[in-house]
Design an enzyme around this catalytic site. Structure first.
Site, short mmCIF file in Angstrom:
data_model
loop_
_atom_site.label_atom_id
_atom_site.label_comp_id
_atom_site.label_asym_id
_atom_site.label_seq_id
_atom_site.Cartn_x
_atom_site.Cartn_y
_atom_site.Cartn_z
CG ASP A 91 -18.15 -62.04 31.79
OD1 ASP A 91 -17.94 -62.19 30.56
OD2 ASP A 91 -19.21 -62.41 32.33
CD GLU A 186 -21.31 -65.58 27.47
OE1 GLU A 186 -21.95 -66.35 26.74
OE2 GLU A 186 -20.80 -65.95 28.55
ZN ZN Z 1 -18.21 -68.26 27.69
#
Ligand code: ZN
Length: 421
Positions: A91, A186
């Site tokens: 992401d 994340e």
């Molecule tokens: Zn990162």
């Protein structure tokens, strides 16, 4: 040590070519979403990664229902080597658009200003980004001015993909079992929410999610959340004299009593922690303040919490009828607490960086990473450089050469684990 000086001389690195494709796939995560992954579009990249890993020859490569990609590079040694995992996140940050990323390669950079074509106000200048000095002669990749680039962490993804490609083409390079893990979300703090470490089956891990070539991060903040709930006394405002105690006003006093020249994010750097109010909500009767507390030492967290509690207690002495609750929630801990129990994880990474001809830069992260969460979940996991620069911004950049160095470093690292086992 095997003679592997020219290990890379006949190898055509694929990290940059992959990177240029991956960044064009929008994988922005969403902090407001409660689904896993937080945005379905992250799977668009994860699916491609699983497919490409299969094409490279990793038979078990697959994406699960949560958008995590798992794959194994089988061991080719008789030695009993710990299983090492390389991990990156697919992401990109919610701070800056990741839709329609147009990567641009500037070959043989000579220190000039780089004006991004789609927004001429976006100018990458050596004077503002001194790291560019180390990149003279290298090939720099930027976005076009309207979006971030996405090197955080598609650089790590592309490098790990290239590692798999390299190892499948260079079977003479000895290594134990290598696991590959790509995670979603994340950037919104949920990268480990649905990870299956049992299925992964690794002993130690490395996230590829750092900056300068040669940098290695083995420390993160330790983090707690503190919720302070102030209970005032409510009365009709027309007849409140001597009766009403306004919780919002107490909250205001608490906030204005916080030190301004220390213990705050605005006044600290390096190894210093802070007490930081992040949200306030309330009415006269009851007011809630959410704080985040950060320090590199868990004992330092406790000290800051005690300081805050004492401040509030003292203030409330002047309001005997008011009361407060003080609720501490553990968020994450400095991964160094775990890594210190397994010193070889850091030592071998240092040696791998040296074998790649780079100067080691040990760094501490003023934040948390998936690596810190993984470390406490049972997978000790420092952060290796991936080459990312000016992340979460439109001026984000990376060099092809730094990406290739990250691949080299991983190859050295797995050889070192094999040699020393
Ligand atoms: Zn990162």
């Amino acid at each position: 040590m095997p003679s592997n000086k020219n290990m890379f001389s006949n190898y055509k690195f694929t990290a940059a070519e992959r990177f240029l494709r991956y960044v064009q796939i929008d994988t922005q995560s969403d902090p407001q979403s409660s689904s896993h992954p937080t945005t379905e579009k992250q799977k668009n990249l994860s699916k491609i990664l699983a497919e490409e890993l299969k094409q490279i020859g990793l038979a078990d490569a697959h994406m699960d229902e949560w958008g995590y990609v798992y794959a194994t590079i089988p061991s080719n040694t008789n030695k009993d080597v710990p299983v090492i995992c390389f991990c990156a996140h697919v992401d990109t940050a919610p701070d800056c658009s990741g839709t329609g990323v147009k990567p641009i390669v500037y070959k043989n950079y000579q220190g000039q200003d780089i004006v991004l074509p789609d927004d001429h106000l976006q100018v990458l200048r050596l004077s503002e980004y001194p790291y560019l000095q180390t990149q003279i002669g290298n090939d720099i990749i930027t976005a076009s001015g309207l979006t971030l680039l996405g090197s955080d962490d598609k650089a790590g993804v592309a490098e790990i993909m290239d590692l798999a490609n390299f190892l499948m083409k260079n079977k003479n390079v000895k290594h134990g079992t290598i696991k590959i893990l790509f995670t979603p979300d994340e950037e919104v703090g949920k990268g480990t929410a649905k990870v299956d470490l049992k299925k992964l089956g690794a002993d130690f891990g490395y996230t590829l999610d750092g900056g300068d070539a040669g940098s290695l991060e083995d420390e993160t903040f330790s983090a707690d959340g503190v919720q302070v709930i102030i209970h005032g006394v409510i009365a009709h405002p027309g007849y409140a004299k001597g009766k009403m105690i306004n919780a919002m006003k107490i909250a205001g006093e608490i906030l204005s009593a916080l030190p301004k020249d220390r213990l705050s994010p605005e006044s600290t750097e390096g190894k210093r922690g802070f007490i930081h109010p992040v949200r306030i909500e309330g009415v006269a009767e009851k007011c809630t303040i959410d704080f985040i507390i950060r320090d590199f030492e868990t004992a330092g967290l406790k000290k800051k919490e005690d300081y805050l509690r004492t401040q509030i207690e003292e203030l409330l002495r002047t309001y005997p009828k008011a009361s407060f609750e003080f609720i501490v929630t553990e968020q994450y801990r400095n991964m160094k607490e775990v890594l210190d129990m397994h010193p070889q994880v850091i030592e071998y990474a240092k040696e791998a960086i040296a074998r790649s001809g780079l100067t080691l830069k040990m760094e501490s992260i003023r934040g948390g990473t998936d690596g810190s969460r993984l470390s406490f979940m049972g997978l000790p996991c420092p952060n290796l450089f991936a080459g990312e620069q000016a992340i979460h911004s439109k001026l984000e950049f990376i060099s092809v050469q730094d990406m290739n160095k990250a691949v080299e470093t991983m190859v050295h690292l797995i050889q070192i684990w094999e040699e020393k086992s």
